[in-house]
Enzyme design. Structure first.
Site, PDB file in Angstrom:
ATOM      1  N   TYR A  78       0.958  -0.982  -0.053  1.00  0.00           N
ATOM      2  CA  TYR A  78      -0.034  -0.158   0.120  1.00  0.00           C
ATOM      3  C   TYR A  78       0.856   1.155  -0.078  1.00  0.00           C
ATOM      4  O   TYR A  78       2.057   0.979   0.341  1.00  0.00           O
ATOM      5  CB  TYR A  78      -1.109   0.123   1.150  1.00  0.00           C
ATOM      6  N   HIS A 100       6.136  -0.584   1.211  1.00  0.00           N
ATOM      7  CA  HIS A 100       5.913   0.500   0.234  1.00  0.00           C
ATOM      8  C   HIS A 100       6.867   0.425  -0.879  1.00  0.00           C
ATOM      9  O   HIS A 100       7.985   0.099  -0.922  1.00  0.00           O
ATOM     10  CB  HIS A 100       6.189   1.933   0.915  1.00  0.00           C
TER      11      HIS A 100
END
Ligand SMILES: *[C@@H]1O[C@H](CO)[C@@H](O)[C@H](O)[C@H]1NC(C)=O
Ligand SMILES: *[C@@H]1O[C@H](CO)[C@@H](O)[C@H](O)[C@H]1NC(C)=O
Ligand SMILES: *[C@@H]1O[C@H](CO)[C@@H](O)[C@H](O)[C@H]1NC(C)=O
Ligand SMILES: *[C@@H]1O[C@H](CO)[C@@H](O)[C@H](O)[C@H]1NC(C)=O
Ligand SMILES: *[C@@H]1O[C@H](CO)[C@@H](O)[C@H](O)[C@H]1NC(C)=O
Length: 309
Positions: free
Chosen positions: A238, A285
């Protein structure tokens, strides 16, 4: 663990081209001279940017699609909660925080200049403080302090972007913007202003926090999913809080400036306030992809990216 990952960023948003210059109708322009929302002039930008997504949640927009809910639920892994629990929690949340549409006032009379300020060590000795403070909005991420660092990072904070594990007290004129990654985050937000019973997230969290309740807002899961899919093309598990803040600024500002993002001139990823940061490039990430996207935004004149080396 990645929650702790602070994506090092300071972004300031800057406003774009003379609106007179545009020959496309229908596109909201601003009075800043250069409005980044001249998006249709740039096919790369318009492929990513979709104005129909709003960063902040209202009771209405909390009613997300099944697909969005599944995406959000997946972030929580084994702590995943069901729709009913989510619905109940959100309803409770909007009993205490304002249920208002914010910043949907774009148009030809607006020039909102925003600075997104990350926590990179490249702010040290930058003397960007006065430039940052000139912005209408100054969005700071996680714990980045101002006290003692005013010359380089400024003193104004209109928005403090947090998740529970990174929360700090803010003054009575600062908007607290929480990015929720799990149901417990929403429960935490309720708890800090009511019962003070939530004391643990992924790590211990503050059970109480100083903030002006009428200025508390929450990011929308639909927006988070949009950033992941449209902007990051699903890189990473995410998006980082820092990257989502950059995209949020593109949505609510006319001109965006970015400060305190990236490594310093020696390639170090420390913070300007001197603590050793977590390894941001690995883990959940898509750090490199995020960074490259920011460089592309700069190249295409959609943001001003300040790095004084
Ligand atoms: C923007 O998002 C909305 C909502 O998901 C969608 O209906 C619309 O087609 C999108 N617009 C573009 C240009 O992709
Ligand atoms: C959410 O959607 C459901 C079903 O579509 C509807 O019954 C409900 O009123 C909506 N709630 C809000 C707050 O919009
Ligand atoms: C929610 O949706 C209803 C119906 O579309 C609208 O009347 C209301 O103003 C909306 N509320 C907010 C806070 O956006
Ligand atoms: C807000 O905070 C400032 C400085 O901390 C204080 O002087 C002021 O009285 C506060 N305003 C309100 C309405 O409490
Ligand atoms: C909280 O913010 C509102 C809106 O800006 C302001 O009117 C109010 O005075 C603030 N409250 C305090 C205690 O400062």
């Amino acid at each position: 663990m990645s929650r702790k990952t602070e994506f090092i960023i300071v972004l300031s948003i800057s406003c774009g081209l003379l609106y007179m210059e545009s020959n496309s109708i229908n596109i909201p322009q601003c009075t800043c001279g250069h409005c980044h929302v001249k998006k249709h002039k740039d096919s790369w930008f318009s492929k990513h940017f979709n104005a129909s997504y709003h960063p902040l949640m209202t009771s209405n927009s909390s009613n997300v699609s099944t697909e969005t809910f599944q995406w959000w639920k997946r972030l929580q892994r084994r702590h995943a909660s069901g729709w009913n629990e989510y619905r109940k929690t959100v309803d409770k949340l909007f009993e205490i925080i304002p249920n208002k549409e914010l910043y949907r006032d774009e148009g030809p009379d607006r020039c909102r200049v925003c600075s997104v300020v990350g926590n990179s060590g490249n702010l040290k000795n930058s003397r960007y403080g006065p430039l940052i403070d000139l912005s209408d909005f100054v969005l700071r991420i996680n714990r980045g302090p101002t006290e003692g660092f005013e010359r380089d990072v400024g003193s104004k904070t209109t928005h403090r972007i947090i998740y529970p594990e990174s929360a700090i007290d803010v003054d009575n004129s600062t908007h607290l913007v929480m990015f929720p990654f799990k149901l417990l985050d929403l429960e935490w937000l309720i708890s800090v202003f009511t019962t003070h019973t939530v004391k643990r997230g992924n790590t211990p969290v503050k059970s109480t926090i100083k903030a002006n309740l009428s200025l508390v807002t929450v990011a929308s899961p639909s927006f988070m999913k949009y950033v992941h899919e449209q902007w990051l093309e699903k890189h990473g598990f995410y998006p980082s809080t820092g990257f989502m803040t950059v995209v949020m600024a593109l949505h609510i500002c006319d001109k965006v400036r970015l400060f305190g993002f990236g490594a310093d001139k020696h390639g170090n990823w420390d913070h300007y306030f001197g603590k050793t940061p977590p390894l941001y490039k690995t883990g959940q990430h898509g750090g490199t992809f995020e960074y490259n996207t920011i460089k592309e935004l700069h190249k295409r004149n959609k943001i001003e990216f300040y790095r004084r080396w």
